[in-house]
Design a protein around this motif. Structure first.
Motif, mmCIF file in Angstrom:
data_model
loop_
_atom_site.group_PDB
_atom_site.id
_atom_site.type_symbol
_atom_site.label_atom_id
_atom_site.label_comp_id
_atom_site.label_asym_id
_atom_site.label_seq_id
_atom_site.Cartn_x
_atom_site.Cartn_y
_atom_site.Cartn_z
ATOM 1 N N ARG A 222 -9.670 33.882 20.921
ATOM 2 C CA ARG A 222 -8.045 34.129 20.979
ATOM 3 C C ARG A 222 -7.487 34.619 19.604
ATOM 4 O O ARG A 222 -6.596 35.349 19.618
ATOM 5 C CB ARG A 222 -7.533 32.678 21.124
ATOM 6 N N MET B 217 -6.005 25.822 14.139
ATOM 7 C CA MET B 217 -6.778 25.161 15.141
ATOM 8 C C MET B 217 -8.205 25.157 14.829
ATOM 9 O O MET B 217 -8.756 24.143 14.823
ATOM 10 C CB MET B 217 -6.411 25.970 16.528
ATOM 11 N N LEU C 167 -13.959 9.018 22.343
ATOM 12 C CA LEU C 167 -14.121 10.351 21.738
ATOM 13 C C LEU C 167 -14.113 11.579 22.658
ATOM 14 O O LEU C 167 -13.751 12.534 22.429
ATOM 15 C CB LEU C 167 -15.795 10.225 21.307
ATOM 16 N N PHE C 168 -14.593 10.971 23.955
ATOM 17 C CA PHE C 168 -14.370 12.070 24.890
ATOM 18 C C PHE C 168 -12.916 12.411 25.540
ATOM 19 O O PHE C 168 -12.772 13.500 25.695
ATOM 20 C CB PHE C 168 -15.399 12.037 26.174
ATOM 21 N N ILE D 5 -11.776 14.873 22.782
ATOM 22 C CA ILE D 5 -12.491 16.217 23.164
ATOM 23 C C ILE D 5 -11.738 16.576 24.384
ATOM 24 O O ILE D 5 -11.571 17.863 24.403
ATOM 25 C CB ILE D 5 -13.866 15.979 23.451
ATOM 26 N N TYR E 154 -8.675 18.462 23.093
ATOM 27 C CA TYR E 154 -9.226 19.678 22.535
ATOM 28 C C TYR E 154 -9.220 20.914 23.577
ATOM 29 O O TYR E 154 -8.952 21.871 23.434
ATOM 30 C CB TYR E 154 -10.252 19.674 21.592
ATOM 31 N N VAL E 155 -10.035 20.380 24.728
ATOM 32 C CA VAL E 155 -10.035 21.365 25.831
ATOM 33 C C VAL E 155 -8.645 21.619 26.379
ATOM 34 O O VAL E 155 -8.637 22.945 26.575
ATOM 35 C CB VAL E 155 -10.977 20.444 27.011
ATOM 36 N N GLU F 103 -6.087 21.938 24.606
ATOM 37 C CA GLU F 103 -5.709 22.820 23.717
ATOM 38 C C GLU F 103 -6.007 24.252 23.927
ATOM 39 O O GLU F 103 -5.249 25.077 23.857
ATOM 40 C CB GLU F 103 -5.660 22.265 22.321
ATOM 41 N N VAL F 104 -7.385 24.292 24.006
ATOM 42 C CA VAL F 104 -7.899 25.567 24.000
ATOM 43 C C VAL F 104 -7.488 26.195 25.420
ATOM 44 O O VAL F 104 -7.283 27.437 25.427
ATOM 45 C CB VAL F 104 -9.412 25.522 23.967
ATOM 46 N N ILE G 124 -3.738 27.594 24.686
ATOM 47 C CA ILE G 124 -3.643 28.772 23.992
ATOM 48 C C ILE G 124 -4.130 30.155 24.681
ATOM 49 O O ILE G 124 -3.623 31.193 24.252
ATOM 50 C CB ILE G 124 -4.295 28.992 22.602
ATOM 51 N N PHE G 125 -4.807 30.115 25.896
ATOM 52 C CA PHE G 125 -5.059 31.127 26.471
ATOM 53 C C PHE G 125 -3.991 31.352 27.646
ATOM 54 O O PHE G 125 -3.713 32.487 28.233
ATOM 55 C CB PHE G 125 -6.573 31.181 27.077
ATOM 56 N N ARG H 71 2.360 28.729 22.608
ATOM 57 C CA ARG H 71 1.037 28.464 22.073
ATOM 58 C C ARG H 71 1.089 26.997 21.179
ATOM 59 O O ARG H 71 0.137 26.503 21.050
ATOM 60 C CB ARG H 71 0.394 29.623 21.570
ATOM 61 N N SER I 124 -1.214 23.867 20.847
ATOM 62 C CA SER I 124 -2.017 23.530 19.650
ATOM 63 C C SER I 124 -1.664 22.137 18.711
ATOM 64 O O SER I 124 -2.487 21.606 18.278
ATOM 65 C CB SER I 124 -1.904 24.627 18.477
ATOM 66 N N GLY J 97 -3.902 19.283 20.130
ATOM 67 C CA GLY J 97 -5.210 18.783 19.478
ATOM 68 C C GLY J 97 -4.796 18.308 18.017
ATOM 69 O O GLY J 97 -5.462 17.577 17.483
ATOM 70 N N ASP J 98 -3.865 18.933 17.397
ATOM 71 C CA ASP J 98 -3.674 18.457 16.312
ATOM 72 C C ASP J 98 -3.392 17.057 15.821
ATOM 73 O O ASP J 98 -3.563 16.540 14.752
ATOM 74 C CB ASP J 98 -2.397 19.332 15.508
ATOM 75 N N LEU K 20 -7.132 14.622 17.162
ATOM 76 C CA LEU K 20 -7.669 14.166 16.010
ATOM 77 C C LEU K 20 -7.598 12.757 15.876
ATOM 78 O O LEU K 20 -8.642 12.320 15.540
ATOM 79 C CB LEU K 20 -6.760 14.923 14.964
ATOM 80 N N ILE L 255 -10.280 11.147 18.283
ATOM 81 C CA ILE L 255 -11.694 11.393 17.692
ATOM 82 C C ILE L 255 -11.816 10.433 16.605
ATOM 83 O O ILE L 255 -12.820 9.824 16.503
ATOM 84 C CB ILE L 255 -12.095 12.596 17.551
#
Lengths: 113, 108, 373
Positions: free
Chosen positions: A28, A44, B14-15, B18, B21-22, B24-25, B28-29, B37, B41, B44-45, B49, B52
């Motif tokens: 990205r 990020m 933990l998962f 995660i 985060y998935v 989040e990713v 952003i796409f 976006r 983000s 996840g921030d 965090l 986790i």
């Protein structure tokens, strides 16, 4: 399966998933059309790497690795701050010489590229 | 047995982080513009965090590392909104075609 | 402050409205830039021979550039490969990879008193090397200062006025209400954390270089959050020079003492302490502090010099910030105002009057006076 090896596998799988996500975010940041996209992606990636380092600290049972993730967080924060102070235009910037003799002006307003 | 219960709690949290985060990713796409976006983000921030690091705190038990991890959460929750604020300011300030994406409020 | 945030949230007032420039100026400037390039192109096309000449020159330059780049790359890689071929094989039976390392690992704690073997290595066994490294940092700072620094001597050449205003036109983050509010909570913690890393260098990973880097980053954050002028009150060039000089001199003398004692077979009077305590490791802790001071000063100095060309209050900023912007300190406008008003309007400020004289170009005497005095 003992409890230690279970923790090892857990941390390893979590770190692998996060590392894959870092790679995807990097894509990205390469295709991001604007400069802010790239800064956002770098931010990020910083957060993801902080998590990976924290997981690694637990996996190796070395507490000092959390120090490194703290320093990483601080530096990625500082990066965004300094870049913002470079890119933000203010209203009362020096007049008239904006066009001729500021070579970095092109970089400032080059949105798409 | 108590150890295994703790292990499964750690794994679940933990998962969950995660998973944040998935999301989040994916975000952003899927979103089309930087200011959108940033919403992705932010997940996840903050939440990723938090989950986790909380999982790691439970796994680590009560020692000095736990304190440092707590410091990490406090630090990231202070700095991440600030950097997002400045990033949106950069975007507002440098995009010449801002009106295509943003509807500005009229001044009263 | 709380009132400001409440108004901001409800949309009554935007604190950045008078400062930030959220207009469509970018389009205008882009059009102007296009126009300029268009004019250049037209001037070139008016003279048909010139375009060919320019093209020819460009082609030659590209060829020479490519050839030089390829040759330098190949020669550099050959030199590096030759150097690698001279190195001993990793893990082979040579004393550097077997005896030296095992001595560090086995007897390092006894001989240096530091639990962290790396710290004991770089500040005890190889302290001379670290002295060189900190001098390299100092030299880099001095070189940047020679190239970029603005002081009273080179202020009046005219270019520096421009650069001062230009660097000062970067957005000052302290004008935003969020960052100072956050920095008030965060910066003391960062500095304290850096001091912890610095002082705990002989017991855990860290030490002079990383602790100094954290302290330097905290100082950069401080000057970004509260404004350069606020930071200038105590982070001055004089303080930087004093701290660097005292640290390097202390390092040299302390290590010289240890070397002198060791070389002459005399007893070293500095106690090693118990490994693991804060006050342990003999000379490692003071040397760590000296290295940390040098590193933090160098980091802050680099930031400060690249950002605006000075450390501390060497340049009177208020003058340029208020008077310079309104007065349009460009060459053409200065010429006009200098001719029209003479030096009367600037007579209170000798430095600026000289700058005007330099720009006006109407008399060689004024130029010479501006350079001399």
């Amino acid at each position: 399966m003992s409890i230690e090896s279970a923790y090892q596998y857990l941390y390893l799988s979590a770190a692998i998933v996060l590392a894959v996500l870092v790679g995807i975010v990097l894509i990205r940041s390469v295709i991001g059309p604007r400069i802010t996209d790239r800064i956002l992606c770098i931010n990020m990636i910083g957060t993801l790497v902080i998590c990976i380092i924290a997981i690694l600290a637990l996996r190796q049972e070395e507490g000092y690795l959390v120090d490194i993730s703290l320093i990483y967080a601080m530096i990625s924060f500082l990066t965004v701050l300094i870049l913002a102070s470079v890119y933000i235009r203010t209203k009362n910037k020096p007049p008239e010489d904006g066009e001729k003799d500021t070579p970095s002006e092109g970089g400032k307003e080059e949105g798409h590229g | 047995m108590a150890e295994w219960i703790r292990f499964w709690i750690v794994a679940a949290i933990l998962f969950a982080g995660i998973f944040c985060y998935v999301l989040e990713v994916i975000g952003i796409f899927r979103f089309g513009y930087v200011l959108n976006r940033m919403h992705a983000s932010g997940i996840g921030d903050t939440m990723g965090l938090l989950l986790i690091v909380v999982a790691l705190m439970i796994a680590s038990g009560w020692n000095f590392t736990t304190l440092k991890l707590l410091l990490l959460i406090i630090f990231m929750w202070l700095t991440s909104p600030t950097s997002t604020h400045f990033l949106s300011m950069v975007e507002m300030n440098t995009n010449p075609y801002l009106d295509r994406y943003v509807r500005r409020r009229e001044k009263t | 402050m709380r009132e400001l945030f409440r108004k901001w949230m409800e949309g009554d007032q935007d604190p950045m409205e008078s400062i930030l420039d959220i207009s469509m100026q970018a389009d205008q400037s882009r059009d102007e830039r296009k126009q300029i390039t268009h004019e250049k192109r037209r001037m070139l096309s008016a003279d048909p021979g010139s375009q060919e000449r320019v093209e020819q020159d460009r082609r030659w330059f590209r060829k020479i550039y490519l050839a030089v780049a390829v040759i330098s790359c190949i020669s550099l890689s050959l030199v590096l490969l030759y150097t690698v071929s001279l190195m001993p094989r990793y893990g082979a039976e040579n004393p550097r990879t077997t005896e030296v390392v095992s001595r560090y690992v086995e007897e390092g704690i006894e001989e240096t008193g530091a639990v962290n073997i790396v710290s004991g290595m770089i500040l005890d066994y190889r302290a001379f090397d670290t002295l060189g490294e900190s001098h390299v940092l100092f030299t880099a700072l001095v070189c940047v200062m020679i190239l970029l620094r603005i002081d009273k001597k080179n202020q009046r050449t005219g270019y520096e006025d421009y650069y001062t205003i230009r660097s000062d036109s970067y957005f000052d983050l302290s004008r935003d209400p969020i960052l100072p509010a956050m920095g008030r909570a965060l910066i003391p913690c960062i500095l304290l954390y850096g001091i912890y890393i610095l002082l705990n260098g002989q017991n855990s990973p860290g030490g002079g270089f990383s602790g100094g880097a954290v302290i330097g980053a905290g100082m950069i954050l401080f000057s970004a959050a509260f404004g350069m002028q606020f930071a200038d009150r105590f982070l001055t060039l004089k303080l930087c020079n004093i701290v660097t000089f005292v640290s390097l001199a202390f390092y040299s003398f302390a290590k010289g003492y240890v070397f002198f004692m060791g070389a002459n077979g005399l007893e070293n009077h500095i106690p090693k302490g118990t490994p693991g305590a804060i006050l342990s490791g003999g000379m490692i802790l003071p040397l760590d502090i000296a290295v940390g001071c040098v590193v933090s000063v160098t980091m802050f100095g680099f930031y400060s010099l690249f950002r605006r060309g000075s450390i501390g209050m060497d340049v009177d900023y208020g003058r340029f910030a208020s008077g310079g912007r309104k007065g349009k300190l460009t060459a053409s406008s200065l010429k006009d105002s200098g001719k029209a008003k003479g030096t009367a309007s600037f007579s209170k400020d000798p430095c600026k009057a000289k700058g005007t004289a330099f720009f006006s170009k109407d008399s060689g005497k004024a130029k010479a006076a501006g350079r001399k005095g």
